[in-house]
Design a protein around this motif. Structure first.
Motif, PDB file in Angstrom:
ATOM      1  N   HIS A 259       0.914  -1.137   0.075  1.00 29.32           N
ATOM      2  CA  HIS A 259       0.030   0.105   0.068  1.00 29.32           C
ATOM      3  C   HIS A 259       0.722   1.306  -0.014  1.00 29.32           C
ATOM      4  CE1 HIS A 259      -2.133   3.258   2.205  1.00 29.32           C
ATOM      5  NE2 HIS A 259      -3.108   2.966   1.238  1.00 29.32           N
ATOM      6  N   VAL A 294      -3.385  -2.202   7.099  1.00 31.87           N
ATOM      7  CA  VAL A 294      -4.272  -1.855   5.869  1.00 31.87           C
ATOM      8  C   VAL A 294      -5.357  -2.702   5.625  1.00 31.87           C
ATOM      9  CG1 VAL A 294      -4.248  -1.742   3.350  1.00 31.87           C
ATOM     10  CG2 VAL A 294      -2.420  -0.675   4.850  1.00 31.87           C
ATOM     11  N   ALA A 297      -7.888  -1.040   8.096  1.00 31.14           N
ATOM     12  CA  ALA A 297      -8.187   0.437   7.818  1.00 31.14           C
ATOM     13  C   ALA A 297      -8.494   0.600   6.182  1.00 31.14           C
ATOM     14  CB  ALA A 297      -7.039   1.216   8.165  1.00 31.14           C
ATOM     15  N   GLY A 298      -7.956  -0.301   5.469  1.00 32.89           N
ATOM     16  CA  GLY A 298      -8.300  -0.065   4.176  1.00 32.89           C
ATOM     17  C   GLY A 298      -7.262   0.793   3.721  1.00 32.89           C
ATOM     18  N   HIS A 299      -7.206   1.122   2.098  1.00 29.62           N
ATOM     19  CA  HIS A 299      -6.554   2.049   1.382  1.00 29.62           C
ATOM     20  C   HIS A 299      -6.798   3.333   1.787  1.00 29.62           C
ATOM     21  CE1 HIS A 299      -5.327   4.515  -2.035  1.00 29.62           C
ATOM     22  NE2 HIS A 299      -4.629   3.442  -2.611  1.00 29.62           N
ATOM     23  N   ARG A 300      -5.898   4.306   1.820  1.00 26.13           N
ATOM     24  CA  ARG A 300      -5.805   5.539   2.477  1.00 26.13           C
ATOM     25  C   ARG A 300      -7.222   6.428   1.799  1.00 26.13           C
ATOM     26  NH1 ARG A 300      -3.945   9.783  -0.989  1.00 26.13           N
ATOM     27  NH2 ARG A 300      -3.659  11.112   0.870  1.00 26.13           N
ATOM     28  N   LEU A 301      -7.596   5.993   0.577  1.00 30.68           N
ATOM     29  CA  LEU A 301      -8.567   6.697   0.119  1.00 30.68           C
ATOM     30  C   LEU A 301      -9.977   6.189   0.013  1.00 30.68           C
ATOM     31  CD1 LEU A 301      -6.967   8.529  -3.062  1.00 30.68           C
ATOM     32  CD2 LEU A 301      -7.621   9.347  -0.766  1.00 30.68           C
ATOM     33  N   THR A 302      -9.863   4.889   1.008  1.00 32.41           N
ATOM     34  CA  THR A 302     -11.197   4.245   1.280  1.00 32.41           C
ATOM     35  C   THR A 302     -12.134   5.388   1.904  1.00 32.41           C
ATOM     36  OG1 THR A 302     -10.230   2.245   1.549  1.00 32.41           O
ATOM     37  CG2 THR A 302     -12.380   2.263   2.381  1.00 32.41           C
ATOM     38  N   ARG A 303     -13.424   5.530   1.137  1.00 33.49           N
ATOM     39  CA  ARG A 303     -14.203   6.295   1.876  1.00 33.49           C
ATOM     40  C   ARG A 303     -14.980   5.988   3.110  1.00 33.49           C
ATOM     41  NH1 ARG A 303     -15.364  10.692  -1.945  1.00 33.49           N
ATOM     42  NH2 ARG A 303     -13.359  10.955  -2.902  1.00 33.49           N
TER      43      ARG A 303
END
Lengths: 327, 327
Positions: A259, A294, A297-303
């Motif tokens: 990521h 990750v 929390a998901g990708h940094r741009l996960t909304r």
């Protein structure tokens, strides 16, 4: 910090060997195979499938032959295994592995503690293994433990590290992995060591292998990459560790490193969403929470969703504004 | 990765505000004071003691006045607090805090979700607070949330960030903190943003504030420092977080960041062993395991014991050698 500028990096997965050997639960053979088959489609350059160590020494990996036989090998992926000795080399050759990974420590105390041999004894044994690999035309990678420090001896002098590299280079191995076995490396040291050894043997296939014991694993990864080491070991979910470093968390988590490197503009060739899915499968197998972040929390741009009462918040805010304007 | 070359960094502790407000257990006032008094001796440039928010909004910090009154203030340490509005400013001035820290988000959605006001409403309210601080000759720091992304909106354009910086710079504030509120920053972005804003206002006292949500907190710290931001927020043990980012771990852990920066050759002015001791005290207060890693693993050069049977291992290894030589 430089941008990745689409530099191609090669990602090696070690969870199924370095990780599984540390788990208290035996992962059923079918489950190992299913996970490796899934990983094979995600863009890895290399997967360390198992270890051809004796079943007594590492019962967690006693099914090495069956796993190697039954996995679906993806074209372009190197399926490697740890090969400790001549007996292991014979088993590995019968399993038609693509590469031998041999391991010893640059620290005498760590080598004795972990492998129960002096470094000279390990080297002599591995030299025999390397001879067998060469006869069979199978490339050999050497993983050197404790390159960035030994938990019992402290820092290992660079000359010592380079001495062992010289001896393996003399045996004409294909690649060398610089292992931070217990998470002692820091970024300035990583840059210096990586530049020094690469400068000495630029044609070797170099790999960096970091643990996140003190939180520096991702920063160390950047330091290694900036020093020109473009192949990296990592472990799905961050599983694995070292029994001689109490309190140690494991390898850097594949999904976290990939990521970050993708965000920075590197070309990892990896399917990040696929990794996050595979990490969930792994977590179910090992039956404990994984240290990787990750996948949670998901990708940094996960909304993320707005609060349930967001529209009311906006209305109240606007009402205060009108109230003020009318005041 | 550059060596730190003894560059002096300023360390700000936020655990007692940003951390405690997220804890489910109310930390007794005496315990808060004992911890802050201990922290005051460890080399921090600044400690964010509490928040002068209403007791209804943040009950965890309802004892702000008493804490400020009873702590032992160390010379050279700036004791700051979060000041949300005019009522808070009055309380803060009565408590004779050394600095006001005011907060708003550069993301409209995050500001509404978190502060229940539009950004314009927040700015208007904070402008009144800043006026009161100036009259009292108390310096003001502005913490801007979501500079590196909003969990609900995604990336926030640099022009938007710079617009809010321009407006606060116009009010002649002393410093600005660039907050990665939910751990969305990555190192290449950090370097670019930090260089851009510092270039625009080189005389402002800049701070970087990272969360470790996706494991990148320490790498981002290096990126900020290399971009010339030499003041850093961090949280003992890594406590704290953000309610609008599910799965988020908290702030970067003070002991982990300080350990890394010291290894790299930076002068943090901090007592690392003292931090590790304070983290143990904090862990007892919050009654859960802290995310920080160095307090568990120790300094990279902390020596671990050899295996209990080490001498026998060596004897057996030597015996094998003699056996071979005699063969």
């Amino acid at each position: 910090m430089k941008t990745g500028n689409s530099t191609r990096l090669r990602i090696n997965e070690v969870a199924t060997r370095d990780g599984f050997q540390m788990e208290s639960r035996f992962i059923p053979t079918d489950d190992k195979i299913a996970l490796i088959d899934r990983l094979g489609t995600l863009g890895y350059a290399k997967i360390e499938v198992t270890s051809f160590t004796s079943a007594q020494a590492i019962p967690a990996l006693r099914d090495g032959e069956e796993v190697m036989q039954r996995i679906v090998r993806q074209p372009g992926v190197v399926y490697t295994a740890l090969v400790p000795n001549v007996r292991g080399a014979q088993r590995a050759l019968e399993s038609r592995i693509d590469e031998f990974n041999v391991v010893m420590s640059v620290s005498q105390t760590h080598n004795l503690s972990n492998l129960r041999m002096t470094r000279e004894q390990s080297f002599a044994q591995l030299a025999e293994v390397i001879t067998l690999a060469k006869e069979a035309k199978v490339p050999v990678n050497v993983s050197l433990s404790c390159v960035f420090g030994c938990p019992m001896e402290g820092d290992v002098p660079l000359e010592t590290v380079q001495g062992w590299i010289d001896r393996f280079a003399g045996l004409d191995v294909h690649g060398i992995t610089l292992c931070d076995t217990t998470g002692m490396a820091h970024p300035v040291q990583v840059q210096a060591v990586c530049e020094a050894v690469r400068g000495r043997y630029p044609a070797l296939d170099w790999t960096a292998h970091f643990h996140n014991t003190r939180g520096m694993g991702l920063a160390n990864t950047i330091a290694a990459v900036e020093a020109g080491i473009h192949r990296l070991d990592m472990s799905l979910g961050g599983i694995g560790g070292c029994p001689y470093a109490p309190g140690a968390t494991g390898n850097v988590a594949t999904e976290d490193v990939v990521h970050m490197l993708q965000c920075m503009g590197y070309d990892t060739g990896m399917d990040l969403d696929g990794l996050i899915g595979a990490a969930a499968q792994l977590e179910a197998l090992v039956e404990h929470e994984l240290p990787g972040q990750v996948s949670r929390a998901g990708h940094r741009l996960t909304r993320h969703a707005r609060p349930a009462d967001f529209n009311e918040i906006v209305e109240r805010a606007n009402a205060r504004l009108l109230h003020k304007e009318n005041a």
